[in-house]
Scaffold this active site. Sequence first.
Site, PDB file in Angstrom:
ATOM      1  N   TYR A  10     -21.764 -30.965  36.322  1.00 62.11           N
ATOM      2  CA  TYR A  10     -22.436 -30.791  35.023  1.00 62.11           C
ATOM      3  C   TYR A  10     -21.476 -31.025  33.869  1.00 62.11           C
ATOM      4  CZ  TYR A  10     -26.781 -29.279  36.971  1.00 62.11           C
ATOM      5  OH  TYR A  10     -27.975 -29.282  37.622  1.00 62.11           O
ATOM      6  N   THR A  86     -15.406 -23.664  39.793  1.00 61.38           N
ATOM      7  CA  THR A  86     -14.622 -22.442  40.024  1.00 61.38           C
ATOM      8  C   THR A  86     -15.589 -21.378  40.539  1.00 61.38           C
ATOM      9  OG1 THR A  86     -14.974 -21.961  37.677  1.00 61.38           O
ATOM     10  CG2 THR A  86     -12.837 -22.849  38.274  1.00 61.38           C
ATOM     11  N   LYS A 209     -14.225 -17.596  26.973  1.00 59.23           N
ATOM     12  CA  LYS A 209     -15.494 -17.950  27.607  1.00 59.23           C
ATOM     13  C   LYS A 209     -16.118 -16.728  28.290  1.00 59.23           C
ATOM     14  CE  LYS A 209     -18.702 -20.673  28.664  1.00 59.23           C
ATOM     15  NZ  LYS A 209     -18.883 -21.670  29.660  1.00 59.23           N
ATOM     16  N   ASN A 213     -19.582 -15.014  27.109  1.00 57.34           N
ATOM     17  CA  ASN A 213     -20.738 -14.895  27.993  1.00 57.34           C
ATOM     18  C   ASN A 213     -21.098 -13.442  28.275  1.00 57.34           C
ATOM     19  OD1 ASN A 213     -21.452 -17.527  28.087  1.00 57.34           O
ATOM     20  ND2 ASN A 213     -20.390 -17.999  29.986  1.00 57.34           N
ATOM     21  N   TYR A 255     -19.071  -7.652  11.454  1.00 53.89           N
ATOM     22  CA  TYR A 255     -18.917  -6.207  11.268  1.00 53.89           C
ATOM     23  C   TYR A 255     -19.065  -5.472  12.609  1.00 53.89           C
ATOM     24  CZ  TYR A 255     -18.581  -2.374   7.972  1.00 53.89           C
ATOM     25  OH  TYR A 255     -18.133  -1.310   7.246  1.00 53.89           O
ATOM     26  N   ARG A 258     -14.548  -5.554  15.712  1.00 53.36           N
ATOM     27  CA  ARG A 258     -13.076  -5.559  15.794  1.00 53.36           C
ATOM     28  C   ARG A 258     -12.649  -4.455  16.752  1.00 53.36           C
ATOM     29  NH1 ARG A 258     -10.367  -3.841  11.677  1.00 53.36           N
ATOM     30  NH2 ARG A 258      -8.608  -5.261  11.717  1.00 53.36           N
ATOM     31  N   PHE A 261     -10.948   2.099  17.214  1.00 50.57           N
ATOM     32  CA  PHE A 261     -11.150   3.448  17.722  1.00 50.57           C
ATOM     33  C   PHE A 261     -12.638   3.697  18.001  1.00 50.57           C
ATOM     34  CE2 PHE A 261     -10.237   8.177  16.662  1.00 50.57           C
ATOM     35  CZ  PHE A 261     -10.033   8.442  17.995  1.00 50.57           C
ATOM     36  N   CYS A 267     -24.260   9.731  11.892  1.00 49.93           N
ATOM     37  CA  CYS A 267     -25.439   8.893  12.198  1.00 49.93           C
ATOM     38  C   CYS A 267     -25.398   8.220  13.573  1.00 49.93           C
ATOM     39  CB  CYS A 267     -25.607   7.829  11.127  1.00 49.93           C
ATOM     40  SG  CYS A 267     -26.019   8.543   9.549  1.00 49.93           S
ATOM     41  N   LYS A 270     -25.813  10.534  16.653  1.00 46.28           N
ATOM     42  CA  LYS A 270     -27.123  11.221  16.612  1.00 46.28           C
ATOM     43  C   LYS A 270     -28.266  10.238  16.908  1.00 46.28           C
ATOM     44  CE  LYS A 270     -28.677  12.481  12.448  1.00 46.28           C
ATOM     45  NZ  LYS A 270     -29.904  11.724  12.219  1.00 46.28           N
TER      46      LYS A 270
HETATM   47  N1  LIG Z   1     -22.507 -25.794  34.256  1.00 47.73           N
HETATM   48  C1  LIG Z   1     -22.343 -25.244  33.065  1.00 47.73           C
HETATM   49  O1  LIG Z   1     -23.292 -25.055  32.306  1.00 47.73           O
HETATM   50  C2  LIG Z   1     -20.978 -24.881  32.602  1.00 47.73           C
HETATM   51  C3  LIG Z   1     -20.770 -24.658  31.242  1.00 47.73           C
HETATM   52  C4  LIG Z   1     -19.483 -24.342  30.795  1.00 47.73           C
HETATM   53  C5  LIG Z   1     -18.445 -24.239  31.707  1.00 47.73           C
HETATM   54  N2  LIG Z   1     -18.689 -24.429  33.035  1.00 47.73           N
HETATM   55  C6  LIG Z   1     -17.532 -24.326  33.950  1.00 47.73           C
HETATM   56  O2  LIG Z   1     -17.064 -25.642  34.215  1.00 47.73           O
HETATM   57  C7  LIG Z   1     -16.611 -25.755  35.567  1.00 47.73           C
HETATM   58  C8  LIG Z   1     -17.392 -26.817  36.278  1.00 47.73           C
HETATM   59  O3  LIG Z   1     -18.753 -26.424  36.326  1.00 47.73           O
HETATM   60  P1  LIG Z   1     -19.886 -27.436  36.775  1.00 47.73           P
HETATM   61  O4  LIG Z   1     -21.174 -26.737  36.573  1.00 47.73           O
HETATM   62  O5  LIG Z   1     -19.670 -28.763  36.172  1.00 47.73           O
HETATM   63  O6  LIG Z   1     -19.579 -27.526  38.361  1.00 47.73           O
HETATM   64  P2  LIG Z   1     -20.207 -28.551  39.412  1.00 47.73           P
HETATM   65  O7  LIG Z   1     -20.198 -27.863  40.721  1.00 47.73           O
HETATM   66  O8  LIG Z   1     -21.478 -29.136  38.901  1.00 47.73           O
HETATM   67  O9  LIG Z   1     -19.138 -29.733  39.429  1.00 47.73           O
HETATM   68  C9  LIG Z   1     -17.838 -29.581  39.876  1.00 47.73           C
HETATM   69  C10 LIG Z   1     -17.365 -30.887  40.482  1.00 47.73           C
HETATM   70  O10 LIG Z   1     -16.004 -30.744  40.850  1.00 47.73           O
HETATM   71  C11 LIG Z   1     -15.817 -31.516  42.018  1.00 47.73           C
HETATM   72  N3  LIG Z   1     -14.571 -31.110  42.672  1.00 47.73           N
HETATM   73  C12 LIG Z   1     -14.292 -29.975  43.365  1.00 47.73           C
HETATM   74  N4  LIG Z   1     -13.022 -29.994  43.801  1.00 47.73           N
HETATM   75  C13 LIG Z   1     -12.476 -31.139  43.346  1.00 47.73           C
HETATM   76  C14 LIG Z   1     -11.194 -31.732  43.469  1.00 47.73           C
HETATM   77  N5  LIG Z   1     -10.206 -31.114  44.135  1.00 47.73           N
HETATM   78  N6  LIG Z   1     -10.961 -32.927  42.879  1.00 47.73           N
HETATM   79  C15 LIG Z   1     -11.937 -33.551  42.201  1.00 47.73           C
HETATM   80  N7  LIG Z   1     -13.182 -33.048  42.060  1.00 47.73           N
HETATM   81  C16 LIG Z   1     -13.449 -31.875  42.631  1.00 47.73           C
HETATM   82  C17 LIG Z   1     -17.055 -31.229  42.832  1.00 47.73           C
HETATM   83  O11 LIG Z   1     -17.246 -32.201  43.852  1.00 47.73           O
HETATM   84  C18 LIG Z   1     -18.116 -31.286  41.747  1.00 47.73           C
HETATM   85  O12 LIG Z   1     -18.637 -32.598  41.596  1.00 47.73           O
HETATM   86  C19 LIG Z   1     -16.764 -24.352  36.149  1.00 47.73           C
HETATM   87  O13 LIG Z   1     -15.557 -23.658  35.956  1.00 47.73           O
HETATM   88  C20 LIG Z   1     -17.856 -23.738  35.309  1.00 47.73           C
HETATM   89  O14 LIG Z   1     -17.766 -22.321  35.300  1.00 47.73           O
HETATM   90  C21 LIG Z   1     -19.914 -24.775  33.501  1.00 47.73           C
END
Ligand SMILES: NC(=O)c1ccc[n+]([C@@H]2O[C@H](COP(=O)([O-])OP(=O)(O)OC[C@H]3O[C@@H](n4cnc5c(N)ncnc54)[C@H](O)[C@@H]3O)[C@@H](O)[C@H]2O)c1
Length: 441
Positions: A10, A86, A209, A213, A255, A258, A261, A267, A270
Amino acid sequence: MKISIFGLGYVGCVSAGCLAKNDHKIIGVDVDKHKIELINNGIPTIVENQIDELILNARNSRLLEAANDTLYAIINTDISIICVSTPATESGQLNLNNIYKVAENIGRALTQKKSFHTIAIRSTVPPGTGVNVTSIIEQVSNKQRNIDFAIVSNPEFLREGTAVKDYFNPAFTLLGSDCDNALEIMSKIYNDINAPIVKTNFHSAEIIKYVNNSFHALKITFANEVGNICKNLNIDSHEVMNLLCLDKKLNISPYYLRPGFAYGGSCLPKDLGALVNISKGLNIETPVINNIARSNEVQKDTALKEILKTGKKKIGVLGLSFKAGTDDLRESPIVEIVERLIGKGYEIRIYDNHVQLSRLMGSNKSYIDSRLPHLSKLLYNLNDVIDSSEVIVISNNEDEYQEIFEYSNNQTTNLSEKTIIDLVKIKHDKELIGEYNGLCW
Ligand SMILES: NC(=O)c1ccc[n+]([C@@H]2O[C@H](COP(=O)([O-])OP(=O)(O)OC[C@H]3O[C@@H](n4cnc5c(N)ncnc54)[C@H](O)[C@@H]3O)[C@@H](O)[C@H]2O)c1
């Protein structure tokens, strides 16, 4: 610029399509052969609005190719962006093997390269991962961090479904690194995005991040709990939350966001307690709202532990009311801490310019009489408190306290041997004197 992207899921696929749209030349790397084939056929690896056109155009204009060949990708690009997955293990721990594997591969490829290489981590990783990635690359490549290569944290904030739109319209682009050269290089690839580029240190960029989230999750669950209470009371919850969002001063604003404490006063405790009771009366489960007070208690315990940890017995407290500019002592969190310290035999002196015993009345007076019946014996002037205390606890952000602890030439009191425990992150312009300890910073 020439950019390699590791991981074509993605995040990687969207980054590849969007960077190519901004005329960068992209080499995608993935361990999945099918994904490489798709990209090389001009087909995205994901289903997402607008991505089909971006990947096809990028491929047709020869700005995008994919291969499972790290050496080729590193030699032919100046920047690598790591977007590999990850995943979480069953116990909830993050599995960072893919990140470290890519780091090893990049390190090996760098042995064949002479020019500087920038590596951005776009995957969501816990703090410390960047340091580990840097060490792996250093070990494997025998090259030096921030001289031959550098790591930048560049977290991705996109949401699936609107990923391309989010890529081109982020709130800001975040880059974290201790290498100015790498920050400069990474800034260039986002030149065409109409959003500020914010530069920070590596660890802040890594953790944001998770903080973002978690905050989003908190907002969702809070709104849902308010919804459940309102529905059971026949109140329109959407109207209620619209009203909440209308307040851009206290509600939808920085607001109250931060670290500092515990809250107190007449308020918040309560009214929060009242909402908890309403939900209990309706037999509704509202675990987020029910546990807010518990979190506040934990913050008081943390402050107390910081004081006890000093091992010193003479404690000076600056500020007894629950916030600056008031004499309201009701539910002031520092009152409870003073009470507990007295119970443990500590010697306490307090200064609060707004608290005059003769002027306290009503519920404010009865509250303090019940908690600190001998308050008159604890109140001193500012100099007495500072001179005779080993530890000085700053518990509200009164202007008067701000300059006392700053280095200055006409300092009359010897503050250098005192421990300052700051519960509120006192505003100051210069370096502070003494052993400074912020409550949660
Ligand atoms: N999907 C989201 O909406 C989104 C948004 C922000 C951040 N993230 C973060 O971004 C990261 C990737 O998420 P994603 O959804 O794209 O994951 P995904 O599973 O869609 O894609 C990860 C890709 O990495 C490849 N891969 C794994 N090991 C590899 C290697 N050693 N060498 C080369 N390619 C390798 C996999 O084959 C896969 O195609 C994650 O840490 C995720 O938490 C995801």
